[in-house]
Scaffold this active site. Structure first.
Site, mmCIF file in Angstrom:
data_model
loop_
_atom_site.group_PDB
_atom_site.id
_atom_site.type_symbol
_atom_site.label_atom_id
_atom_site.label_comp_id
_atom_site.label_asym_id
_atom_site.label_seq_id
_atom_site.Cartn_x
_atom_site.Cartn_y
_atom_site.Cartn_z
ATOM 1 N N CYS A 115 0.643 -1.206 0.030
ATOM 2 C CA CYS A 115 -0.015 0.100 -0.041
ATOM 3 C C CYS A 115 0.924 1.346 -0.059
ATOM 4 C CB CYS A 115 -1.067 -0.050 1.300
ATOM 5 S SG CYS A 115 -2.159 -1.347 1.124
ATOM 6 N N HIS A 244 -3.094 6.793 2.843
ATOM 7 C CA HIS A 244 -3.561 5.781 2.122
ATOM 8 C C HIS A 244 -5.073 5.494 2.664
ATOM 9 C CE1 HIS A 244 -4.016 1.801 0.839
ATOM 10 N NE2 HIS A 244 -3.788 1.475 2.133
ATOM 11 N N ASN A 274 -10.231 -0.091 -0.343
ATOM 12 C CA ASN A 274 -8.841 0.064 -0.197
ATOM 13 C C ASN A 274 -8.268 -0.534 -1.630
ATOM 14 O OD1 ASN A 274 -6.177 -0.677 0.042
ATOM 15 N ND2 ASN A 274 -6.307 -1.098 2.334
HETATM 16 N N1 COA Z 1 -18.520 -8.614 9.101
HETATM 17 C C1 COA Z 1 -18.906 -8.779 10.220
HETATM 18 N N2 COA Z 1 -18.101 -9.263 11.102
HETATM 19 C C2 COA Z 1 -16.967 -9.318 11.188
HETATM 20 C C3 COA Z 1 -16.280 -8.957 9.950
HETATM 21 C C4 COA Z 1 -17.070 -8.801 8.868
HETATM 22 N N3 COA Z 1 -16.923 -8.187 7.726
HETATM 23 N N4 COA Z 1 -14.835 -9.180 9.997
HETATM 24 C C5 COA Z 1 -14.850 -9.216 10.858
HETATM 25 N N5 COA Z 1 -15.812 -9.418 11.816
HETATM 26 C C6 COA Z 1 -16.045 -9.872 13.133
HETATM 27 C C7 COA Z 1 -14.758 -10.736 13.804
HETATM 28 O O1 COA Z 1 -14.948 -12.027 13.530
HETATM 29 C C8 COA Z 1 -14.971 -10.395 15.215
HETATM 30 O O2 COA Z 1 -15.986 -11.383 15.849
HETATM 31 P P1 COA Z 1 -15.467 -11.945 17.352
HETATM 32 O O3 COA Z 1 -15.638 -10.530 18.167
HETATM 33 O O4 COA Z 1 -16.965 -12.706 17.537
HETATM 34 O O5 COA Z 1 -14.466 -12.602 17.323
HETATM 35 C C9 COA Z 1 -15.349 -8.901 15.267
HETATM 36 O O6 COA Z 1 -15.854 -8.664 14.047
HETATM 37 C C10 COA Z 1 -14.391 -7.990 15.511
HETATM 38 O O7 COA Z 1 -13.064 -8.527 14.602
HETATM 39 P P2 COA Z 1 -11.931 -7.494 14.600
HETATM 40 O O8 COA Z 1 -10.879 -7.998 13.600
HETATM 41 O O9 COA Z 1 -11.343 -7.224 15.928
HETATM 42 O O10 COA Z 1 -12.722 -6.273 14.098
HETATM 43 P P3 COA Z 1 -11.919 -4.697 13.673
HETATM 44 O O11 COA Z 1 -12.762 -3.810 14.472
HETATM 45 O O12 COA Z 1 -10.183 -4.569 14.131
HETATM 46 O O13 COA Z 1 -12.453 -4.492 12.102
HETATM 47 C C11 COA Z 1 -10.958 -4.515 10.183
HETATM 48 C C12 COA Z 1 -11.600 -5.123 11.186
HETATM 49 C C13 COA Z 1 -10.319 -5.434 9.230
HETATM 50 C C14 COA Z 1 -11.977 -3.580 9.710
HETATM 51 C C15 COA Z 1 -9.900 -3.567 10.721
HETATM 52 O O14 COA Z 1 -9.104 -4.354 11.784
HETATM 53 C C16 COA Z 1 -9.002 -2.760 9.999
HETATM 54 O O15 COA Z 1 -9.590 -2.136 9.116
HETATM 55 N N6 COA Z 1 -7.863 -3.024 10.059
HETATM 56 C C17 COA Z 1 -6.690 -2.289 9.382
HETATM 57 C C18 COA Z 1 -6.781 -3.225 7.949
HETATM 58 C C19 COA Z 1 -6.116 -2.169 6.788
HETATM 59 O O16 COA Z 1 -5.929 -1.202 7.011
HETATM 60 N N7 COA Z 1 -5.375 -3.163 5.827
HETATM 61 C C20 COA Z 1 -4.473 -2.364 4.824
HETATM 62 C C21 COA Z 1 -3.310 -1.850 5.401
HETATM 63 S S1 COA Z 1 -2.810 -1.411 4.169
#
Ligand code: COA
Length: 325
Positions: A115, A244, A274
């Site tokens: 990214c 980004h 993204n």
């Molecule tokens: N829909 C519904 N539930 C979801 C889900 C989705 N698409 N994705 C994950 N969950 C659930 C998980 O299973 C978890 O459930 P649990 O509590 O029962 O185990 C819960 O939601 C929380 O998961 P978590 O991964 O901790 O969520 P989060 O708030 O961190 O959000 C992202 C997940 C991926 C949106 C977030 O972590 C994120 O944006 N991270 C950065 C990613 C990024 O920037 N990547 C590119 C970098 S260049």
């Protein structure tokens, strides 16, 4: 990276987004997720996805041609394609892109910094112009994440989209005039290489989203502060912060920690998701179209992504009109 001796100036901006939008509701039909969850956690409402048969090279060539048109040029000396999703492992995408654009003999190579690829490319291009190696460089960020996203993985399938964005940098007259790339700074931390990875022998991307999120915010803030300090700006001097487009909440946290009012934080993640290396030029074009960038504005670009890699650029906004393909 130190300031270049010969000024590198941004003169053209082009994009190519595939026409097909996949909405959150579309995803919720095949994954255990919802528009509400995706939109509130990421800010994303839809993402563009290519149809079968459209590759990264095609998106890159279209965005590159659009950037040349935006600059009123028909050629350039070097084509850099920043991508994590090349159509083939070998050879590089950029020579094919240069040929498709009708640029016989142009130097061309790919750059892989996930990214952060666009900011890395901008830094390399500005340095090569600064050293007098090339007079004009096209920096293209192009991605087809739909090729490496596991359609059953709700942690990544909801986030990534396809697309390409490109800028033309040219040798300029004034080191602090409109369009000038004033400074860039880059970094990496390979100890985090497992956080966003296609594991060896596997087809799909795996991401530890929560850890990426936690590391992205402070790293982006520090990088943005460093590049601003290098050109003598206080964070509050930044007219437009173009991070980004990984997650709206990451961008909001970064802007807040930099002390920037929300209106100076540029975002288009709601429409395109993204798009990795394509994300910053796509966000720039969207902002320019909406009249959010004025010639002479102090702009900071900051990226963070797989590797881990990060980087920032400080530039003065040029007088240009983006072209879309
Ligand atoms: N829909 C519904 N539930 C979801 C889900 C989705 N698409 N994705 C994950 N969950 C659930 C998980 O299973 C978890 O459930 P649990 O509590 O029962 O185990 C819960 O939601 C929380 O998961 P978590 O991964 O901790 O969520 P989060 O708030 O961190 O959000 C992202 C997940 C991926 C949106 C977030 O972590 C994120 O944006 N991270 C950065 C990613 C990024 O920037 N990547 C590119 C970098 S260049």
């Amino acid at each position: 990276m130190s300031n270049s001796r010969i000024p590198a100036v941004l003169t053209g901006l082009g994009t190519c987004l595939p026409p097909r939008t996949v909405t959150n509701d579309d995803l919720a039909q095949r994954l255990e997720t919802s528009h509400e969850w995706i939109h509130s956690r990421t800010g994303i409402a839809g993402r563009r996805v290519v149809d079968a048969g459209t590759g990264t090279a095609e998106l890159a060539a279209a965005a590159g041609s659009a950037a040349l048109e935006s600059a009123g040029r028909s050629s350039c000396d070097l084509v850099i394609v920043a991508t994590t999703t090349p159509d083939r492992a070998c050879p590089a995408t950029a020579p094919q892109v240069a040929s498709a654009m009708g640029l016989p003999g142009a130097a061309a190579f790919d750059l892989s910094a996930v990214c952060s690829g666009f900011v890395y490319g901008l830094s390399v291009a500005a340095a090569m112009i600064g050293a007098g190696t090339f007079g004009s460089v096209l920096v293209i960020g192009a991605e087809r994440y739909s090729a490496i996203v596991d359609p059953q993985d709700r942690g990544t399938a909801v986030i990534f989209g396809d697309g390409a964005g490109a800028v033309l940098l040219e040798r300029g007259q004034e080191s602090v005039g409109q369009g000038a790339v004033l400074h860039t700074e880059l970094g990496s931390d390979g100890t985090g290489n497992e956080l966003i990875t296609v594991p060896p022998g596997e087809r799909y991307l795996r991401m530890k989203g929560r850890e990426v999120y936690t590391r992205a915010v402070p790293t982006m803030v520090e990088s943005a502060r460093r590049v601003a300090a290098a050109v003598g700006w206080q964070p509050e001097d930044i007219d437009a912060f173009v991070g980004h487009q990984a997650n709206l909440r990451i961008l909001e946290s970064v802007a807040k920690r930099l002390g920037l009012p929300p209106e100076r934080m540029i975002t288009n993640i709601e429409e395109v998701g993204n798009t990795a290396a394509a994300s910053i030029p796509l966000a720039l074009a969207s902002a320019a179209d909406r009249g959010l960038l004025t010639p002479g504005d102090r702009v900071v670009l900051t990226a963070f992504g797989g590797g881990l890699t990060w980087g920032s650029a400080a530039l003065l906004w040029p007088d240009l009109r983006p072209v879309h393909r």
